[in-house]
Design a protein around this motif. Structure first.
Motif, mmCIF file in Angstrom:
data_model
loop_
_atom_site.group_PDB
_atom_site.id
_atom_site.type_symbol
_atom_site.label_atom_id
_atom_site.label_comp_id
_atom_site.label_asym_id
_atom_site.label_seq_id
_atom_site.Cartn_x
_atom_site.Cartn_y
_atom_site.Cartn_z
ATOM 1 N N VAL A 1 36.610 -34.891 -19.575
ATOM 2 C CA VAL A 1 36.187 -36.051 -20.371
ATOM 3 C C VAL A 1 34.878 -35.681 -21.068
ATOM 4 N N PHE A 2 34.837 -35.879 -22.387
ATOM 5 C CA PHE A 2 33.711 -35.442 -23.194
ATOM 6 C C PHE A 2 32.877 -36.627 -23.679
ATOM 7 N N SER A 3 31.580 -36.391 -23.804
ATOM 8 C CA SER A 3 30.728 -37.386 -24.443
ATOM 9 C C SER A 3 31.086 -37.437 -25.920
ATOM 10 N N VAL A 4 31.343 -38.620 -26.450
ATOM 11 C CA VAL A 4 31.825 -38.736 -27.829
ATOM 12 C C VAL A 4 30.710 -38.581 -28.856
ATOM 13 N N ALA A 5 29.444 -38.598 -28.383
ATOM 14 C CA ALA A 5 28.303 -38.406 -29.290
ATOM 15 C C ALA A 5 27.074 -38.079 -28.447
ATOM 16 N N ASP A 6 26.002 -37.674 -29.115
ATOM 17 C CA ASP A 6 24.732 -37.447 -28.424
ATOM 18 C C ASP A 6 24.261 -38.742 -27.779
ATOM 19 N N GLY A 7 23.492 -38.607 -26.713
ATOM 20 C CA GLY A 7 22.941 -39.785 -26.062
ATOM 21 C C GLY A 7 22.432 -39.447 -24.685
ATOM 22 N N TYR A 8 22.423 -40.425 -23.804
ATOM 23 C CA TYR A 8 22.024 -40.170 -22.412
ATOM 24 C C TYR A 8 22.819 -41.087 -21.486
ATOM 25 N N VAL A 9 23.041 -40.617 -20.265
ATOM 26 C CA VAL A 9 23.738 -41.422 -19.264
ATOM 27 C C VAL A 9 22.790 -42.535 -18.835
ATOM 28 N N SER A 10 23.145 -43.766 -19.187
ATOM 29 C CA SER A 10 22.259 -44.902 -18.946
ATOM 30 C C SER A 10 22.668 -45.732 -17.736
ATOM 31 N N ARG A 11 23.884 -45.536 -17.273
ATOM 32 C CA ARG A 11 24.353 -46.311 -16.120
ATOM 33 C C ARG A 11 25.504 -45.570 -15.464
ATOM 34 N N ILE A 12 25.506 -45.592 -14.142
ATOM 35 C CA ILE A 12 26.615 -45.046 -13.355
ATOM 36 C C ILE A 12 26.964 -46.090 -12.307
ATOM 37 N N LYS A 13 28.217 -46.466 -12.257
ATOM 38 C CA LYS A 13 28.627 -47.453 -11.260
ATOM 39 C C LYS A 13 29.855 -46.939 -10.518
#
Length: 567
Positions: free
Chosen positions: A67-79
């Motif tokens: 599974v790929f990140s669809v754009a630049d950014g940062y992981v802001s939440r993990i549940k």
């Protein structure tokens, strides 16, 4: 003055167009999977008590796809939770959007290490984390996870969402250029009609009428001509499917035309989470409870405040006058523009009414926007304001050991309080083993989160129907699946257990090795608990495992095993 009104009108028109035709960036994002996007579920699809908030992408009946990140950014939440999205990842992007990836098997190496460390710190499998901007940055195309089947997933797939970062409103992912092939129109299955008062009738009948129809050569449908008077509306059953999929997915847009003029139209482009539970007033809820068929109402019922409507003349209710003819067209559309049309010819005629509305009056009348309190035998019921979508006459009664709180055909907007006086129970030593249970349509008891205080049991619930006080004295069942006592397990990757409870249900579990807490993963669909042997290292070769499983009323089972392992 004329100039002012001209400018004002232009601005008003311009703003309405901007609102109705918002453009989303279609080239900023890539696909989250490197396979053709074939959907098991689409945005806005009708689900139990909610609208589907994203798209479900098939993963070729496999788990473990990158599974790929669809754009630049940062992981802001993990549940991570046993139910819902299971293992879910949220990535915030600098252009104002957040993407969500659900039902994951596991995370990428760096993210997985971060999560496991936090789980061991909290000694909890279920966890919710909010990494900072600099802790877990990602680039477009980075592997962030692997697809799975965790949480309330019915099979391997990736749940994928777009959200507005500021408002958290959910947005249809297809609007961002996700390439889902679709070359077939929505499928129309059935139609019913409604009247709304004592003056309304369809073919001489009040209430709900089944309408007959036939398919035409051009693919449209023609409903048999009806005679009606008063206010009427319709209910539609249908589905959509995308190319390569046989799943019955949701219908993106619906339009109602009366004599060629748009009367009602709606689109599932975006909505808020707060709106999602209004699905039960959007569909014919009573029909769903009785038949498990979801009919979409083509009118706006009381309590329906959904923002998906663009045109809503008279809330979709059509007034039929005697002596006039009406041509009503219902158009079902998908997001690719494919459409199915249903034509309904109506002749206005005041026919003698064969059946009137039944008298549903009882001694208990709910005013929806007020608090309502009732006492029935040893039970008290408190409905806070806006528990119901609209005013209702309720059927409340006690029969034998059961309390009946109206019936399951009525949808609720919120929870209500239910309290039982249990001073008549003489089993004081085991009083904490009693709980409040509701019942399914098939008669199976369901544990309602129960609080014991003095001589009362209470709960907050969103269920209507039958309730009873039940007792659970039986502790949970625990067994090892893939190893036995005093066994060498040096080559084992996982230890697997089966855990279950026969009545009140599982509340918690805790596993230790040599007295140290270990991370175990519960899969409720299989009643399995799994420990990854690679998570920890231990000194020595002989180890004692202890697993404590507790049900919802405090019955507990302690399971112990000795095993040998070289690290």
């Amino acid at each position: 003055m004329k100039y002012f009104f001209l400018v004002f009108s232009i601005l008003l028109l311009s703003n309405s167009r901007i609102s109705a035709q918002k453009e989303y960036p279609k080239s900023d994002f890539i696909s989250p999977l490197k396979i053709p996007l074939i959907l098991a579920g689409n945005f806005g699809e009708l689900r139990s008590n909610h609208y589907h908030a994203g798209i479900d992408i098939k993963t070729q009946q496999r788990q473990g796809l990158k599974v790929f990140s669809v754009a630049d950014g940062y992981v802001s939440r993990i549940k991570i939770s046993h139910y819902g999205y299971g293992k879910a990842l949220y990535i915030t992007h600098p252009n104002g959007y957040t993407t969500v990836y659900g039902h994951l098997k596991k995370f990428s190496k760096e993210i997985q290490k971060y999560v496991v460390q936090k789980q061991y710190e909290d000694e909890s499998y279920e966890i919710e984390l909010f990494p900072t901007l600099t802790e877990l940055p990602v680039k477009q195309g980075d592997i962030v996870a692997y697809s799975g089947n965790t949480g309330s997933s019915g099979g391997p797939h990736l749940h994928f969402e777009f959200r507005d970062t500021e408002t958290e409103n959910i947005i249809n992912p297809i609007l961002f250029g996700m390439d889902v092939k679709d070359d077939s129109a929505p499928v129309f299955e059935n139609i019913i009609a409604y009247t709304f008062n004592e003056n309304g009738q369809i073919n001489g009948k009040q209430g709900i009428s089944q309408l007959n129809f036939s398919k035409q050569k051009d693919g449209s449908y023609l409903v048999n001509r009806i005679k009606a008077s008063g206010e009427i509306a319709f209910g539609i059953k249908g589905f959509d499917r995308q190319k390569g999929s046989f799943n019955h997915n949701g219908i993106y847009a619906t339009e109602i035309l009366v004599n060629g003029t748009k009367y009602l139209d709606l689109k599932f482009d975006t909505f808020s989470f707060a709106e999602s539970n209004q699905i039960n007033v959007y569909i014919d809820y009573a029909r769903y409870i009785n038949t498990h068929q979801r009919f979409q109402k083509t009118y706006i019922d009381k309590g329906n405040h959904l923002s998906i409507y663009n045109t809503k003349t008279n809330d979709g209710k059509i007034t039929i006058e005697p002596g006039k003819d009406y041509s009503i067209t219902i158009i079902l559309k998908d997001i690719a523009g494919n459409a199915t049309k249903i034509y309904i010819p109506v002749h206005g005629e005041a026919l003698p009414i064969k059946k009137t509305y039944p008298d549903t009056k009882t001694a208990y009348y709910i005013v929806a926007d007020r608090d309502n309190y009732y006492e029935i035998d040893n039970a008290s019921i408190f409905f806070p304001a806006n528990t119901f979508y609209k005013n209702e006459y309720l059927d409340l009664k006690k029969k034998d050991k059961s309390l009946y709180v109206h019936n399951k055909e009525v949808p609720l907007h919120g929870t209500y309080g239910l309290t039982f006086d249990i001073s008549n129970i003489k089993d004081s030593l085991n009083i904490d083993k009693y709980f409040i249970a509701s019942y399914t349509a098939k008669g199976s008891p369901i544990y309602e989160t129960t609080r014991l205080k003095g001589k009362t049991l209470s709960t907050r619930t969103k269920n209507l129907g039958r309730f009873e006080i039940l007792k659970d004295n039986t502790p949970p069942s625990v067994r090892a699946v893939n190893f036995t006592n005093n066994q060498w397990i040096s080559k084992y990757n996982y230890l697997v257990f089966k855990i279950s409870d026969d009545l009140s249900g599982l509340h918690s579990y805790k596993a230790t090795i040599d007295g140290k807490w270990i991370l175990t993963e519960y899969e409720y669909k299989k009643n399995t608990l799994t420990f990854n042997c690679e998570d920890l290292t231990f000194t020595g070769t002989k180890h004692k495992l202890e697993l404590v499983v507790t049900d919802n009323v405090g019955n507990s089972t302690t399971f112990t095993r000795t095993f040998f392992r070289k690290y």
